[in-house]
Write a protein that holds these residues in place. Structure first.
Motif, short mmCIF file in Angstrom:
data_model
loop_
_atom_site.label_atom_id
_atom_site.label_comp_id
_atom_site.label_asym_id
_atom_site.label_seq_id
_atom_site.Cartn_x
_atom_site.Cartn_y
_atom_site.Cartn_z
N ASP A 1 0.81 -1.22 0.00
CA ASP A 1 0.00 0.00 0.00
C ASP A 1 0.84 1.27 0.00
N PHE A 2 2.17 1.13 0.00
CA PHE A 2 3.06 2.28 -0.03
C PHE A 2 3.16 2.84 -1.44
N ILE B 1 15.63 0.65 -15.08
CA ILE B 1 15.78 0.30 -13.67
C ILE B 1 14.39 0.38 -13.03
N ASN B 2 13.97 -0.74 -12.48
CA ASN B 2 12.65 -0.85 -11.85
C ASN B 2 12.81 -0.99 -10.35
N TYR B 3 12.18 -0.08 -9.64
CA TYR B 3 12.08 -0.19 -8.18
C TYR B 3 10.73 -0.83 -7.89
N ILE B 4 10.75 -1.89 -7.09
CA ILE B 4 9.53 -2.56 -6.68
C ILE B 4 9.44 -2.47 -5.16
N PHE B 5 8.46 -1.72 -4.69
CA PHE B 5 8.26 -1.55 -3.25
C PHE B 5 7.26 -2.60 -2.78
N ILE C 1 12.43 -3.51 -2.67
CA ILE C 1 12.65 -2.89 -1.36
C ILE C 1 11.46 -3.19 -0.46
N SER C 2 11.75 -3.76 0.72
CA SER C 2 10.70 -3.99 1.72
C SER C 2 10.50 -2.71 2.54
N ILE C 3 9.33 -2.12 2.39
CA ILE C 3 9.00 -0.91 3.13
C ILE C 3 8.97 -1.19 4.63
N GLU C 4 8.53 -2.39 5.03
CA GLU C 4 8.52 -2.74 6.45
C GLU C 4 9.94 -2.74 7.04
#
Length: 140
Positions: free
Chosen positions: A9-10, A36-40, A79-82
């Motif tokens: 949900d971020f 370059i793909n950022y996956i949150f 990237i793990s937001i937690e």
């Protein structure tokens, strides 16, 4: 091209500001920007990737898959937001500061920086700090 994808949900505020910053980070290392793909995502999502692709059964804040060819940088950065939230508390920094550190960290790996040895980790931290300072710099 820098793109942002969300498996939680971020969402980033001002994606274009972050994309411009990452582009500047790449060019400051004399590299060319590819895809370059950022996956949150959350911890569980990243844990599954860690298990499936790296055979690690641990939580982590970032996993990057490097598809670069020469100086042309390509890759997927998960990237793990937690983890970023927890690490920010542990390190006594803001969430946004820790997020920028992790985002820079992923792309610095593509630039050739490592963090397995103590000396490599020290250089990586210096580079992260240097690149984070670029976030507020205005370029014409």
């Amino acid at each position: 091209m820098i793109s942002f994808n969300y498996e939680s949900d971020f969402t980033l505020d001002n994606e274009s500001v972050y994309a411009d910053w990452i582009s500047k980070v790449i060019s400051s290392e004399l590299k060319d920007e590819g895809e370059i793909n950022y996956i949150f995502c959350d911890d569980e999502y990243l844990l599954q990737i860690n298990r499936q692709y790296l055979d690690h059964d641990t939580l982590t804040d970032i996993i990057s898959f490097d598809y670069s060819e020469g100086n042309n940088l390509h890759g997927d950065i998960f990237i793990s937001i937690e983890r970023v939230r927890d690490n920010a508390l542990d390190f006594g920094v803001s969430f946004n500061e820790e997020l920028k550190r992790v985002m820079a960290h992923g792309v610095l790996h593509y630039c050739g920086y490592k963090d397995k040895s103590e000396s490599d980790e020290k250089l990586m931290r210096q580079k992260e700090e240097e690149k984070m300072e670029m976030f507020h710099v205005k370029h014409n």
